[in-house]
Design a protein around this motif. Structure first.
Motif, PDB file in Angstrom:
ATOM      1  N   LYS A 237       0.833  -1.199   0.000  1.00 35.00           N
ATOM      2  CA  LYS A 237       0.000   0.000   0.000  1.00 35.00           C
ATOM      3  C   LYS A 237       0.870   1.253   0.000  1.00 35.00           C
ATOM      4  CE  LYS A 237      -3.996   2.188   2.180  1.00 35.00           C
ATOM      5  NZ  LYS A 237      -5.039   2.095   3.232  1.00 35.00           N
ATOM      6  N   ALA A 238       1.990   1.209   0.742  1.00 40.06           N
ATOM      7  CA  ALA A 238       2.907   2.345   0.756  1.00 40.06           C
ATOM      8  C   ALA A 238       3.431   2.621  -0.649  1.00 40.06           C
ATOM      9  CB  ALA A 238       4.067   2.080   1.718  1.00 40.06           C
ATOM     10  N   GLY A 257      11.882  11.541  -1.637  1.00 40.96           N
ATOM     11  CA  GLY A 257      11.154  11.033  -0.479  1.00 40.96           C
ATOM     12  C   GLY A 257      11.856   9.931   0.267  1.00 40.96           C
ATOM     13  N   HIS A 258      11.332   9.665   1.446  1.00 39.44           N
ATOM     14  CA  HIS A 258      11.794   8.573   2.304  1.00 39.44           C
ATOM     15  C   HIS A 258      10.560   7.981   2.977  1.00 39.44           C
ATOM     16  CE1 HIS A 258      14.236   6.324   5.161  1.00 39.44           C
ATOM     17  NE2 HIS A 258      13.493   6.812   6.143  1.00 39.44           N
ATOM     18  N   ALA A 485      10.817  -4.315  -8.438  1.00 40.67           N
ATOM     19  CA  ALA A 485      11.906  -3.339  -8.518  1.00 40.67           C
ATOM     20  C   ALA A 485      11.367  -1.904  -8.451  1.00 40.67           C
ATOM     21  CB  ALA A 485      12.702  -3.536  -9.809  1.00 40.67           C
ATOM     22  N   ILE A 486      10.234  -1.676  -9.111  1.00 45.03           N
ATOM     23  CA  ILE A 486       9.612  -0.351  -9.047  1.00 45.03           C
ATOM     24  C   ILE A 486       9.164  -0.060  -7.617  1.00 45.03           C
ATOM     25  CG2 ILE A 486       7.653   1.035  -9.807  1.00 45.03           C
ATOM     26  CD1 ILE A 486       9.634   0.739 -12.031  1.00 45.03           C
ATOM     27  N   GLN A 487       8.619  -1.075  -6.949  1.00 38.61           N
ATOM     28  CA  GLN A 487       8.194  -0.890  -5.553  1.00 38.61           C
ATOM     29  C   GLN A 487       9.386  -0.526  -4.672  1.00 38.61           C
ATOM     30  OE1 GLN A 487       5.316  -3.604  -3.666  1.00 38.61           O
ATOM     31  NE2 GLN A 487       6.746  -3.888  -1.980  1.00 38.61           N
ATOM     32  N   GLU A 488      10.503  -1.239  -4.850  1.00 40.91           N
ATOM     33  CA  GLU A 488      11.698  -0.909  -4.072  1.00 40.91           C
ATOM     34  C   GLU A 488      12.164   0.503  -4.356  1.00 40.91           C
ATOM     35  OE1 GLU A 488      14.881  -3.814  -3.275  1.00 40.91           O
ATOM     36  OE2 GLU A 488      13.817  -5.167  -4.637  1.00 40.91           O
ATOM     37  N   THR A 489      12.062   0.919  -5.601  1.00 39.26           N
ATOM     38  CA  THR A 489      12.495   2.265  -5.994  1.00 39.26           C
ATOM     39  C   THR A 489      11.681   3.336  -5.286  1.00 39.26           C
ATOM     40  OG1 THR A 489      13.206   1.490  -8.182  1.00 39.26           O
ATOM     41  CG2 THR A 489      12.776   3.846  -7.942  1.00 39.26           C
ATOM     42  N   LEU A 491       9.803   3.102  -2.631  1.00 37.83           N
ATOM     43  CA  LEU A 491       9.926   3.065  -1.180  1.00 37.83           C
ATOM     44  C   LEU A 491      11.279   3.602  -0.730  1.00 37.83           C
ATOM     45  CD1 LEU A 491       8.198  -0.312  -0.188  1.00 37.83           C
ATOM     46  CD2 LEU A 491       7.287   2.014  -0.072  1.00 37.83           C
ATOM     47  N   ALA A 492      12.303   3.434  -1.568  1.00 40.14           N
ATOM     48  CA  ALA A 492      13.637   3.928  -1.217  1.00 40.14           C
ATOM     49  C   ALA A 492      13.760   5.430  -1.390  1.00 40.14           C
ATOM     50  CB  ALA A 492      14.696   3.213  -2.054  1.00 40.14           C
TER      51      ALA A 492
END
Length: 678
Positions: A237-238, A257-258, A485-489, A491-492
């Motif tokens: 969801k984040a 962002g973070h 990978a997009i999700q990790e991007t 969120l990072a």
């Protein structure tokens, strides 16, 4: 050579700054007084060494200290024009510097120079600020510390606060420090060891009092439906909300962002009192200068759908901007700096976590850490009293302080790709690594995506900390891995701005030797892979509403009919036409799509090292080691193409100079006439 007094000061500062329980990043300052020989007179001169403006205690070195003459600093008391003009005293500090003076003196210099103690520490511990922001903080200070720690009512940092603390110490000879209302703590000692011991005693005593006297539910009872979502659901969801929230935070200017789902954040958002406390904002000046006076809070239960949450976030953003404008207009004077932006820097989502924003990843991360400090402060203050931060008017006086504005104006001009977040596929080596390296050098945050996770992470580590780059594993033929990978991007780093479709491989074979499997492999990795990456990235780019860039690393072979590479050249032609198609389709969203057509890049290339080079050399009847020279000699410029040359083209295409260019293919081939576009 560093003298013993300075060495002890730096060691003390580093110890205090290394523990987040003592102070926040770049928060607080320390000082020492001592003497050195004046090289002009040959006589001893009394000096003050104090942490300079903008430094961090945990990493403080000698060059981060301001060095001032005590006699001249204390002489400023006689010319002090009063609290209404005390900002003038900061400029006066420059006339008290010793020698070259070291770092720029901070606003807290007076506190250190005027207090009659050899060593002074000013810190921002959560436990101490809990007392400082408690509604009855003065009474609680007397109860918890006795006469050893004295209450100082809120006053904006400056020369008068230094006079106040000096007076408090003179009137209370047994005191070892003070609680500064709405702010933090100050402690002192005759030796460096004593000052550090006193600082730690205040911090530990404050925490012990909170532990022993605080009520167990300072944020109130659990709020039904606002508890933390399960881990995987929470992060999904984040990631789904991140593009929308970054767009909200970047309405006035682009932000990085973070995200954090720290237990303290989730606990705060799950309790009944969190709406009231969030609306009160932060108190310590170090906090709200980085977090704004208050966060934006999503007022929906954790189980609300992504669609419901996005719609409500956009409504709340409009309300937040109006509220912030009202705050500015209520307290601004004709001399106030212009409003810097009305977007939130902290966005809280119940059940999910906290998003924080800044001009780069470190600033965004630190903003989040500061709001976590604020949550801890609220917890402490509410456990023993009522959280009562300084007024909005006082917050405004600091947020729009002319001295803060001057500090902002002195900051260096941002690099060309500052605030931009890039995903580069096939980036652990060769062209992709060169592109990632150059993007990071120009200020971008970079995600290095590669089939080999270990190599991706190693390449990212070469670029710096995780505030600069991270490595992720992705097989571009797999849509699920791309989505991950997009999700990790997001969120990072909060979102995505630049996508470099670079992942590739090549098989050099004539038509009759090219198998169906060869054909499918080439097209799966490059044609299908680029399509899947662009599709997944486009969802983020469109939702952010910040525009963006997609760049395809195609090839001169997309237009040049070279021998024995039917599968490779055909898939490169596919990529080249994807550029044109997506440029048309995504243009309405401000997304530019361009391509780069390199000639054979031999040096540093994973493709050439894996057999393609040997096959091409055999095709041309030359030694493999001479392949780069061979390619160079067939060009108009007679120059070999290197990975850095392709990276240069990426920087130009994604930089500010070509903001109106899309659908373009840029040759980086040193001039191959047969590959001229026509």
């Amino acid at each position: 050579m560093t003298n013993e007094t300075v060495a002890a000061l730096i060691e003390r500062s580093n110890r205090l700054g290394a523990d987040a329980r003592n102070t926040n990043y770049a928060g607080g300052n320390t000082s020492a007084k001592g003497s050195e020989i004046d090289p002009v007179t040959g006589q001893p001169v009394e000096l003050l060494w104090v942490k300079g403006s903008g430094g961090d205690l945990g990493t403080l070195s000698e060059k981060g200290l301001a060095v001032l003459r005590l006699d001249r600093l204390r002489a400023l008391v006689d010319v002090y024009p009063g609290v209404e003009r005390e900002d003038e005293m900061v400029a006066a500090f420059d006339y008290t510097l010793h020698g070259k003076g070291g770092a720029a003196p901070s606003i807290d210099t007076a506190m250190h120079g005027l207090v009659d103690a050899a060593h002074v520490d000013h810190l921002h511990p959560d436990s101490g600020i809990a007392f400082a922001t408690a509604a009855d903080g003065e009474r609680l200070t007397a109860e918890a510390f006795g006469g050893k720690v004295v209450w100082v009512p809120w006053r904006r940092p400056g020369f008068q606060l230094g006079l106040d603390i000096a007076g408090i110490k003179a009137q209370n000879p047994d005191a070892i420090g003070c609680i500064l209302g709405g702010h933090g703590i100050t402690a002192w000692g005759d030796t460096s060891e004593e000052a550090e011991r006193n600082s730690l005693w205040i911090i530990e005593t404050a925490q012990r009092y909170l532990d022993e006297h605080g009520r167990p539910d300072p944020f109130g009872a659990p709020l039904d439906g606002y508890g933390a979502l399960p881990d995987a659901e929470r992060r999904a969801k984040a990631a789904a909300l991140a593009p929308t929230i970054r767009g909200i935070a970047s309405h006035d200017r682009p932000m990085v962002g973070h995200f954090t789902d720290a237990p303290e954040v989730l606990e705060f958002l799950a309790a009944a009192e969190h709406p009231r406390l969030a609306a009160l904002g932060t108190s310590c000046p170090d906090h709200f200068l980085r977090t704004k006076v208050k966060p934006m809070l999503l007022d929906l239960p954790a189980g609300s759908s992504v669609e419901e949450s996005i719609a409500r976030l956009k409504e709340l953003h409009d309300a937040y901007r109006e509220d912030y404008r009202s705050y500015y207009e209520a307290y601004a004077t004709p001399e106030s700096p212009a409003m810097r932006g009305a977007d939130p820097l902290i966005v809280l989502v119940p059940g999910v976590g906290m998003f924080s924003y800044g001009k780069d990843k470190q600033t965004a991360r630190v903003a989040g850490e500061f709001y976590l400090n604020a949550i801890n402060v609220m917890r402490g203050a509410e456990s023993i009293s009522t959280y009562a931060p300084i007024s909005d008017e006082e917050k405004f006086r600091i947020e729009y302080w002319s001295l803060e504005e001057a500090k902002l104006q002195r900051m260096p001009k941002p690099k060309s790709h500052a605030t931009r977040i890039a995903l580069v596929t096939g980036a652990a080596s060769g062209i992709g690594k060169a592109i990632a390296t150059r993007l990071a050098a120009e200020g971008a945050c970079v995600v290095i995506a590669d089939l080999d996770l270990e190599k991706a992470q190693a390449a990212a580590a070469e670029l710096g900390t995780t505030d600069v780059a991270i490595g992720v594993q992705v097989n571009v033929t797999d849509a699920a891995q791309i989505d991950a990978a997009i999700q990790e991007t997001v969120l990072a780093f909060g979102g995505l701005d630049i996508v470099i479709n670079n992942a590739g491989l090549s098989l050099s074979k004539p038509l009759l030797e090219t198998t169906e499997q060869d054909w499918d492999l080439q097209h799966d990795v490059m044609a299908k892979g680029s399509f899947l990456v662009s599709k997944a990235a486009a969802r983020v780019l469109i939702e952010q509403q910040l525009g963006g860039d997609i760049v395809y690393i195609a090839s001169k072979n997309s237009v040049f009919a070279g021998p024995n590479n039917i599968a490779y050249s055909a898939t490169k032609a596919d990529q080249a036409h994807q550029v044109r198609l997506l440029a048309v389709e995504l243009g309405e969203h401000g997304v530019k799509v361009n391509g780069i057509n390199p000639d054979g890049v031999v040096r540093g290339s994973g493709i050439f090292a894996s057999g393609w080079g040997a096959n091409r050399a055999k095709t041309y009847g030359i030694d493999e080691q001479d392949l780069g020279k061979f390619y160079a000699q067939r060009t108009i410029l007679k120059r070999e193409v290197l990975p850095d040359h392709v990276a240069n083209a990426v920087i130009v295409l994604t930089g500010p100079e070509l903001s109106h260019t899309t659908g373009l293919h840029v040759p980086v081939d040193a001039g191959v006439a047969a590959a001229f576009l026509r």
